[in-house]
Scaffold this active site. Structure first.
Site, PDB file in Angstrom:
ATOM      1  N   HIS A  57       0.826  -1.212   0.000  1.00  0.00           N
ATOM      2  CA  HIS A  57       0.000   0.000   0.000  1.00  0.00           C
ATOM      3  C   HIS A  57       0.860   1.262   0.000  1.00  0.00           C
ATOM      4  O   HIS A  57       0.370   2.343   0.308  1.00  0.00           O
ATOM      5  CB  HIS A  57      -0.902   0.020   1.233  1.00  0.00           C
ATOM      6  CG  HIS A  57      -1.736  -1.198   1.406  1.00  0.00           C
ATOM      7  ND1 HIS A  57      -2.636  -1.607   0.450  1.00  0.00           N
ATOM      8  CD2 HIS A  57      -1.803  -2.110   2.409  1.00  0.00           C
ATOM      9  CE1 HIS A  57      -3.227  -2.718   0.875  1.00  0.00           C
ATOM     10  NE2 HIS A  57      -2.741  -3.045   2.046  1.00  0.00           N
ATOM     11  N   HIS A 219      -7.215  -4.546  -0.898  1.00  0.00           N
ATOM     12  CA  HIS A 219      -6.540  -5.815  -1.190  1.00  0.00           C
ATOM     13  C   HIS A 219      -7.224  -6.537  -2.330  1.00  0.00           C
ATOM     14  O   HIS A 219      -7.065  -7.735  -2.507  1.00  0.00           O
ATOM     15  CB  HIS A 219      -6.553  -6.725   0.034  1.00  0.00           C
ATOM     16  CG  HIS A 219      -6.143  -6.055   1.278  1.00  0.00           C
ATOM     17  ND1 HIS A 219      -7.042  -5.515   2.164  1.00  0.00           N
ATOM     18  CD2 HIS A 219      -4.913  -5.797   1.783  1.00  0.00           C
ATOM     19  CE1 HIS A 219      -6.377  -4.959   3.176  1.00  0.00           C
ATOM     20  NE2 HIS A 219      -5.092  -5.109   2.954  1.00  0.00           N
TER      21      HIS A 219
END
Lengths: 333, 333
Positions: A57, A219
């Site tokens: 991320h 995700h």
């Protein structure tokens, strides 16, 4: 799988070694257990702030370690929670005697592991407060989460709480500010393409060339719906409508607005998306006081974007404007 | 084609409207002819600096407009040179009486159009110097270029010349500095995937799942060779070897190193690539004095990276460290 790496299992470690080599003036990286920490930690008497979560991320969270933001970040493997021993070690490393705030994105693994770490630290006499960020309006529960997921508001919470801690505010006050940010922030995202977790070696989800996923998680968790591809105007309208209706944001509100790229979305498209969002806010008489446009909380090489709105008052805005010096956000220094 | 836009032909304009809305404190965007200009331009007595080129490489060039870097940037359509009237208008808008430097990437269209604009401005009494950046060691000539292409060193030249102009150095001195940066900077890039120009609607080039392109240009122009996919270590070794051998960079040299993402490469991979580059420099006794890791000169959503090394002395390093306040690079302010 087309990626710039050596062995998939070494990606996180080798990347962190590169990060440490590039930014040794700002941060240090500790291995086994692994965490990224401000070069000047611990700072005596300052409320510490630790966050963390799966890797993939970036710049979140390691890119937000530095003056005026996080004291430490715990990176897990890609899209995998860090372990309690990482969080415990990071918490100890940054505690300057004033206690430590854990900012936790609401994913089941992260929440459980941060809880365990907090207990371990408290048992050793470190005051710990935890705030769980759950700002994603897309879905109530998801693949990895009970309740709403924690996404873009996390970036804003880390900035604002970081400023408060830097100014010397105490643990309770900083934690309350974090709750206030979470209470007033809402996000939703969408994906044009999937990403590929290196160790999995294949796309996380299938999506046709003429489809997109609305309400995607960071995700690649399923969102609200898979729908036919649309233009940016319709996409941003869909995301903004859900975000605005949820708080709800009302006429006369001032906000910090973030248009965030999921990883593979060109900046030229993100500014076009911001243009759409700015128009929607204008029509709703919501005033954008500050904004971020770029890649702040990504999903590897996923194409898509998310928007976050945070309703702000003078207190939050003042903290937002305080100097910050990290690799991911930097101003005033 | 999966992109976050409305009509392909409106992408550049709508994105610029968003850019202006987001960053009105730093820049203004003028349309027809189109250019991005510092909000405080023209600055009396300051050497102006104008660059420009096709859009799709963001943050270059618009993201480098601001204090300590460019006074104006001219964005063309995607991967298309801006027109002489844009460059002429931008040059006039930033001329504070001390003349204007054009920093031009070596692509045939850009070079011709900047030449024409320079002549038009000179005819109206504005002193103009032009420096063509041609730092790409990959190929001698290419699809859009006679001679070497201008790539990553452009970013470093804009920063260093911007600092010099901000300090009050005159046009000739700033232009000479730009030539010095170009003489000492070398780059090479690679692609894992192609990008898609919105108006074309299909990938610029075909590449198999098990292949990559070494020596790619920033518009997807063919590189040195299409080769089987390799690991990051081998890729960065190939790029760095070509770059180092070309100047050549030698034991004892100090450099500014840039690892640049082409658009869709996750930051986690770019830091891994930096780790490889740092190792190569260490083994060659080349000292990395400063570094940039991220997306600085992109090719829409292409996956891949480029590396740039710039040999620096105390003069260049001092200018590098001067404050800069743009949306793409920011420190010291």
């Amino acid at each position: 799988m087309k990626k710039l790496l050596n062995q998939a299992q070494d990606l996180v470690k080798e990347s962190l070694v590169g990060f440490a080599a590039a930014h040794g003036d700002l941060v240090k990286v500790h291995f086994d257990p692994t965490y990224i920490v401000r070069a000047d930690a611990p700072i005596k008497g300052k409320t510490g702030i630790v966050s963390g979560g799966g890797s993939g991320h970036e710049p979140m969270h390691g890119g937000y370690v530095g003056k005026g933001m996080l004291d430490a970040a715990c990176p897990g493997e890609v899209f995998t929670s860090p372990t309690p021993d990482q969080m415990e070690a990071a918490t100890k490393a940054v505690d300057g005697g004033a206690g430590v705030l854990h900012i936790v994105k609401n994913y089941t693994g992260d929440v459980l592991n941060f809880e365990m770490a907090a207990e371990l630290c408290q048992a050793e006499g470190i005051a710990v407060e935890s705030v769980v960020i759950n700002d994603d309006v897309a879905v109530q529960d998801s693949l990895y989460t009970a309740g709403r997921r924690g996404v873009g508001t996390t970036v804003l919470a880390e900035k604002i709480c970081g400023a408060a801690a830097e100014k010397g505010l105490d643990l309770k006050t900083v934690a309350d500010l974090c709750r206030k940010v979470n209470d007033n922030g809402r996000s939703m995202g969408m994906a044009l393409t999937s990403c590929t977790v290196p160790l999995a070696g294949k796309p996380t989800f299938e999506i046709d060339d003429d489809q997109m996923e609305i309400g995607i998680g960071i995700h690649g968790e399923p969102g609200r719906q898979t729908v036919p591809l649309a233009g940016a105007r319709e996409i941003i309208q869909t995301l903004a409508a859900a975000v605005i209706a949820d708080l709800p944001f009302k006429s006369g509100d001032a906000v910090i607005a973030m248009v965030n790229g999921m990883g593979a979305t060109p900046l030229i498209e993100l500014y076009l998306a911001y243009n759409e969002l700015a128009g929607i806010c204008r029509r709703n008489k919501i005033s954008i006081a500050r904004r971020l446009v770029g890649n702040f909380i990504t999903s590897l090489e996923m194409a898509g974007c998310s928007i976050t709105l945070l309703k702000v008052d003078a207190e939050l805005l003042k903290l937002w404007d305080e100097p910050v010096l990290t690799t991911g956000l930097r101003w005033g220094i």
